[in-house]
Design an enzyme around this catalytic site. Structure first.
Site, short mmCIF file in Angstrom:
data_model
loop_
_atom_site.label_atom_id
_atom_site.label_comp_id
_atom_site.label_asym_id
_atom_site.label_seq_id
_atom_site.Cartn_x
_atom_site.Cartn_y
_atom_site.Cartn_z
N GLY A 151 43.22 51.55 38.66
CA GLY A 151 44.50 52.54 39.03
C GLY A 151 44.49 52.81 40.54
O GLY A 151 43.79 52.33 41.21
N HIS B 37 46.36 45.92 45.49
CA HIS B 37 46.15 45.54 43.94
C HIS B 37 47.35 44.54 43.74
O HIS B 37 47.39 43.71 43.08
CB HIS B 37 46.19 46.94 43.23
CG HIS B 37 45.19 47.65 43.29
ND1 HIS B 37 45.25 48.98 43.76
CD2 HIS B 37 43.98 47.42 42.98
CE1 HIS B 37 44.33 49.67 43.76
NE2 HIS B 37 43.20 48.83 43.34
P1 AMP Z 1 39.86 48.85 42.58
O1 AMP Z 1 40.98 49.29 41.70
O2 AMP Z 1 39.38 49.34 43.54
O3 AMP Z 1 38.75 48.43 41.40
O4 AMP Z 1 40.21 47.45 42.83
C1 AMP Z 1 40.93 46.35 42.08
C2 AMP Z 1 41.18 45.13 42.54
O5 AMP Z 1 41.80 45.21 43.67
C3 AMP Z 1 39.52 44.44 43.19
O6 AMP Z 1 39.74 43.13 42.81
C4 AMP Z 1 39.77 44.61 44.76
O7 AMP Z 1 38.92 43.89 45.36
C5 AMP Z 1 41.35 44.63 44.73
N1 AMP Z 1 41.57 45.26 46.14
C6 AMP Z 1 41.40 46.53 46.37
N2 AMP Z 1 41.69 46.72 47.67
C7 AMP Z 1 42.31 45.73 48.06
C8 AMP Z 1 42.95 45.28 49.40
N3 AMP Z 1 43.09 46.18 50.39
N4 AMP Z 1 43.30 44.23 49.45
C9 AMP Z 1 43.02 43.09 48.49
N5 AMP Z 1 42.60 43.37 47.15
C10 AMP Z 1 42.13 44.65 47.27
#
Ligand code: AMP
Length: 280
Positions: A31, A37
């Site tokens: 989230g 995301h």
């Molecule tokens: P998180 O909510 O931090 O667990 O992230 C969920 C997904 O979004 C994970 O696969 C992350 O690697 C991806 N994600 C987070 N930040 C970025 C970003 N700046 N660019 C691309 N993907 C991202």
């Protein structure tokens, strides 16, 4: 967008979609959604019939003293963004649903799971692998979309999928950055304007190393030395690691070749930030 709260309902809904011929693309998140995301959701939409997203701040991947309690939670806004991007189903269980009393089984990816962020945050990748395995069992997607931003996480999950025969294709997606170069992260909400200026040294260092590699410097020792000089010249941060590793097993390599992972982690105040690039 249908919002589902239980594993049993999620399995029923996803089974129905698959039976109806839908290819499911899955985007797991914690989230506090940002463009990073949403880029995964867009990619999933372009390659699959139905996008299933999840929002779950997974207590198992936070160590005591880390930011689980204060992790940003913006559920209503997240739902609106997912709806706008065309997600069909959102799985948003609570912790009791994911880890009911009496649940004791975890997934530990040895070796690769103990490197880079796994070394700095012991147990972190066991939390990640366990929740992703459980989410995969709830959704059974054809493809699952993860950010290259969390490169070590992606390596750990690829290993898990191979080792445990998950019938899912993992898709790694490019890092999305703000206009100043800082990689988007839910944790950027924690940092002040001044800390943000300090934090920009991460991307600046990676750009410097990318340029050096493009100009022919391949030796990891020289690259790390130069990168550390740049990082250490910025007093506002504390470096956790700067590493040049094989992107699959996260072991150090002596020479940066195509596909090699150059990754950095550093604290800005109490906020831990990560960034990386893959050598072209
Ligand atoms: P998180 O909510 O931090 O667990 O992230 C969920 C997904 O979004 C994970 O696969 C992350 O690697 C991806 N994600 C987070 N930040 C970025 C970003 N700046 N660019 C691309 N993907 C991202």
């Amino acid at each position: 967008m249908r919002i589902v709260r239980t594993v049993a309902e999620m399995q029923r809904v996803c089974r129905g979609l698959r039976t109806g011929g839908s290819v499911l693309g899955f985007v797991p998140t914690m989230g506090a959604l940002h463009e990073g995301h949403l880029s995964l959701v867009r990619r999933a939409r372009s390659e699959c019939d139905t996008v299933v997203a999840s929002i779950f701040v997974n207590p198992l991947q936070f160590a005591p003293g880390e930011d689980f309690a204060k992790y940003p939670r913006t559920f209503e806004e997240d739902c609106r963004s997912l709806e706008t991007e065309g997600a069909g189903v959102l799985f948003a269980p609570d912790a009791a649903e994911m880890y009911p009393n009496g649940s004791v089984t975890t997934v530990t990816v040895s070796e690769v799971g103990d490197r880079l962020d796994g070394a700095s945050r012991p147990g972190h990748f066991t939390g990640v692998a366990t929740v992703v395995a459980k989410l995969f069992h709830a959704v059974a997607p054809t493809r699952a979309y993860f950010g290259q931003k969390d490169a070590a996480q992606l390596a750990v999950l690829r290993q898990m999928v191979r080792d445990l025969n998950f019938d899912v294709e993992l898709v790694g997606c490019a890092i999305v950055r703000d206009t100043d170069g800082l990689a988007l992260s839910s944790r950027n909400k924690y940092i002040s304007a001044i800390e943000r200026r300090h934090a920009l040294v991460l991307h600046r260092t990676l750009l410097q190393l990318e340029r050096m590699i493009a100009e022919g410097e391949r030796q990891s020792i020289s690259l790390v030395r130069r990168g550390m000089d740049t990082l250490n010249a910025e007093p506002g941060i504390r470096v956790d690691y700067l590493a040049i590793v094989d992107a699959n097993n996260l072991l150090p390599v002596t020479s940066a070749e195509t596909g090699t992972l150059v990754a950095v982690a550093a604290y800005v105040g109490s906020t831990r930030l990560i960034d990386n690039f893959l050598v072209r």
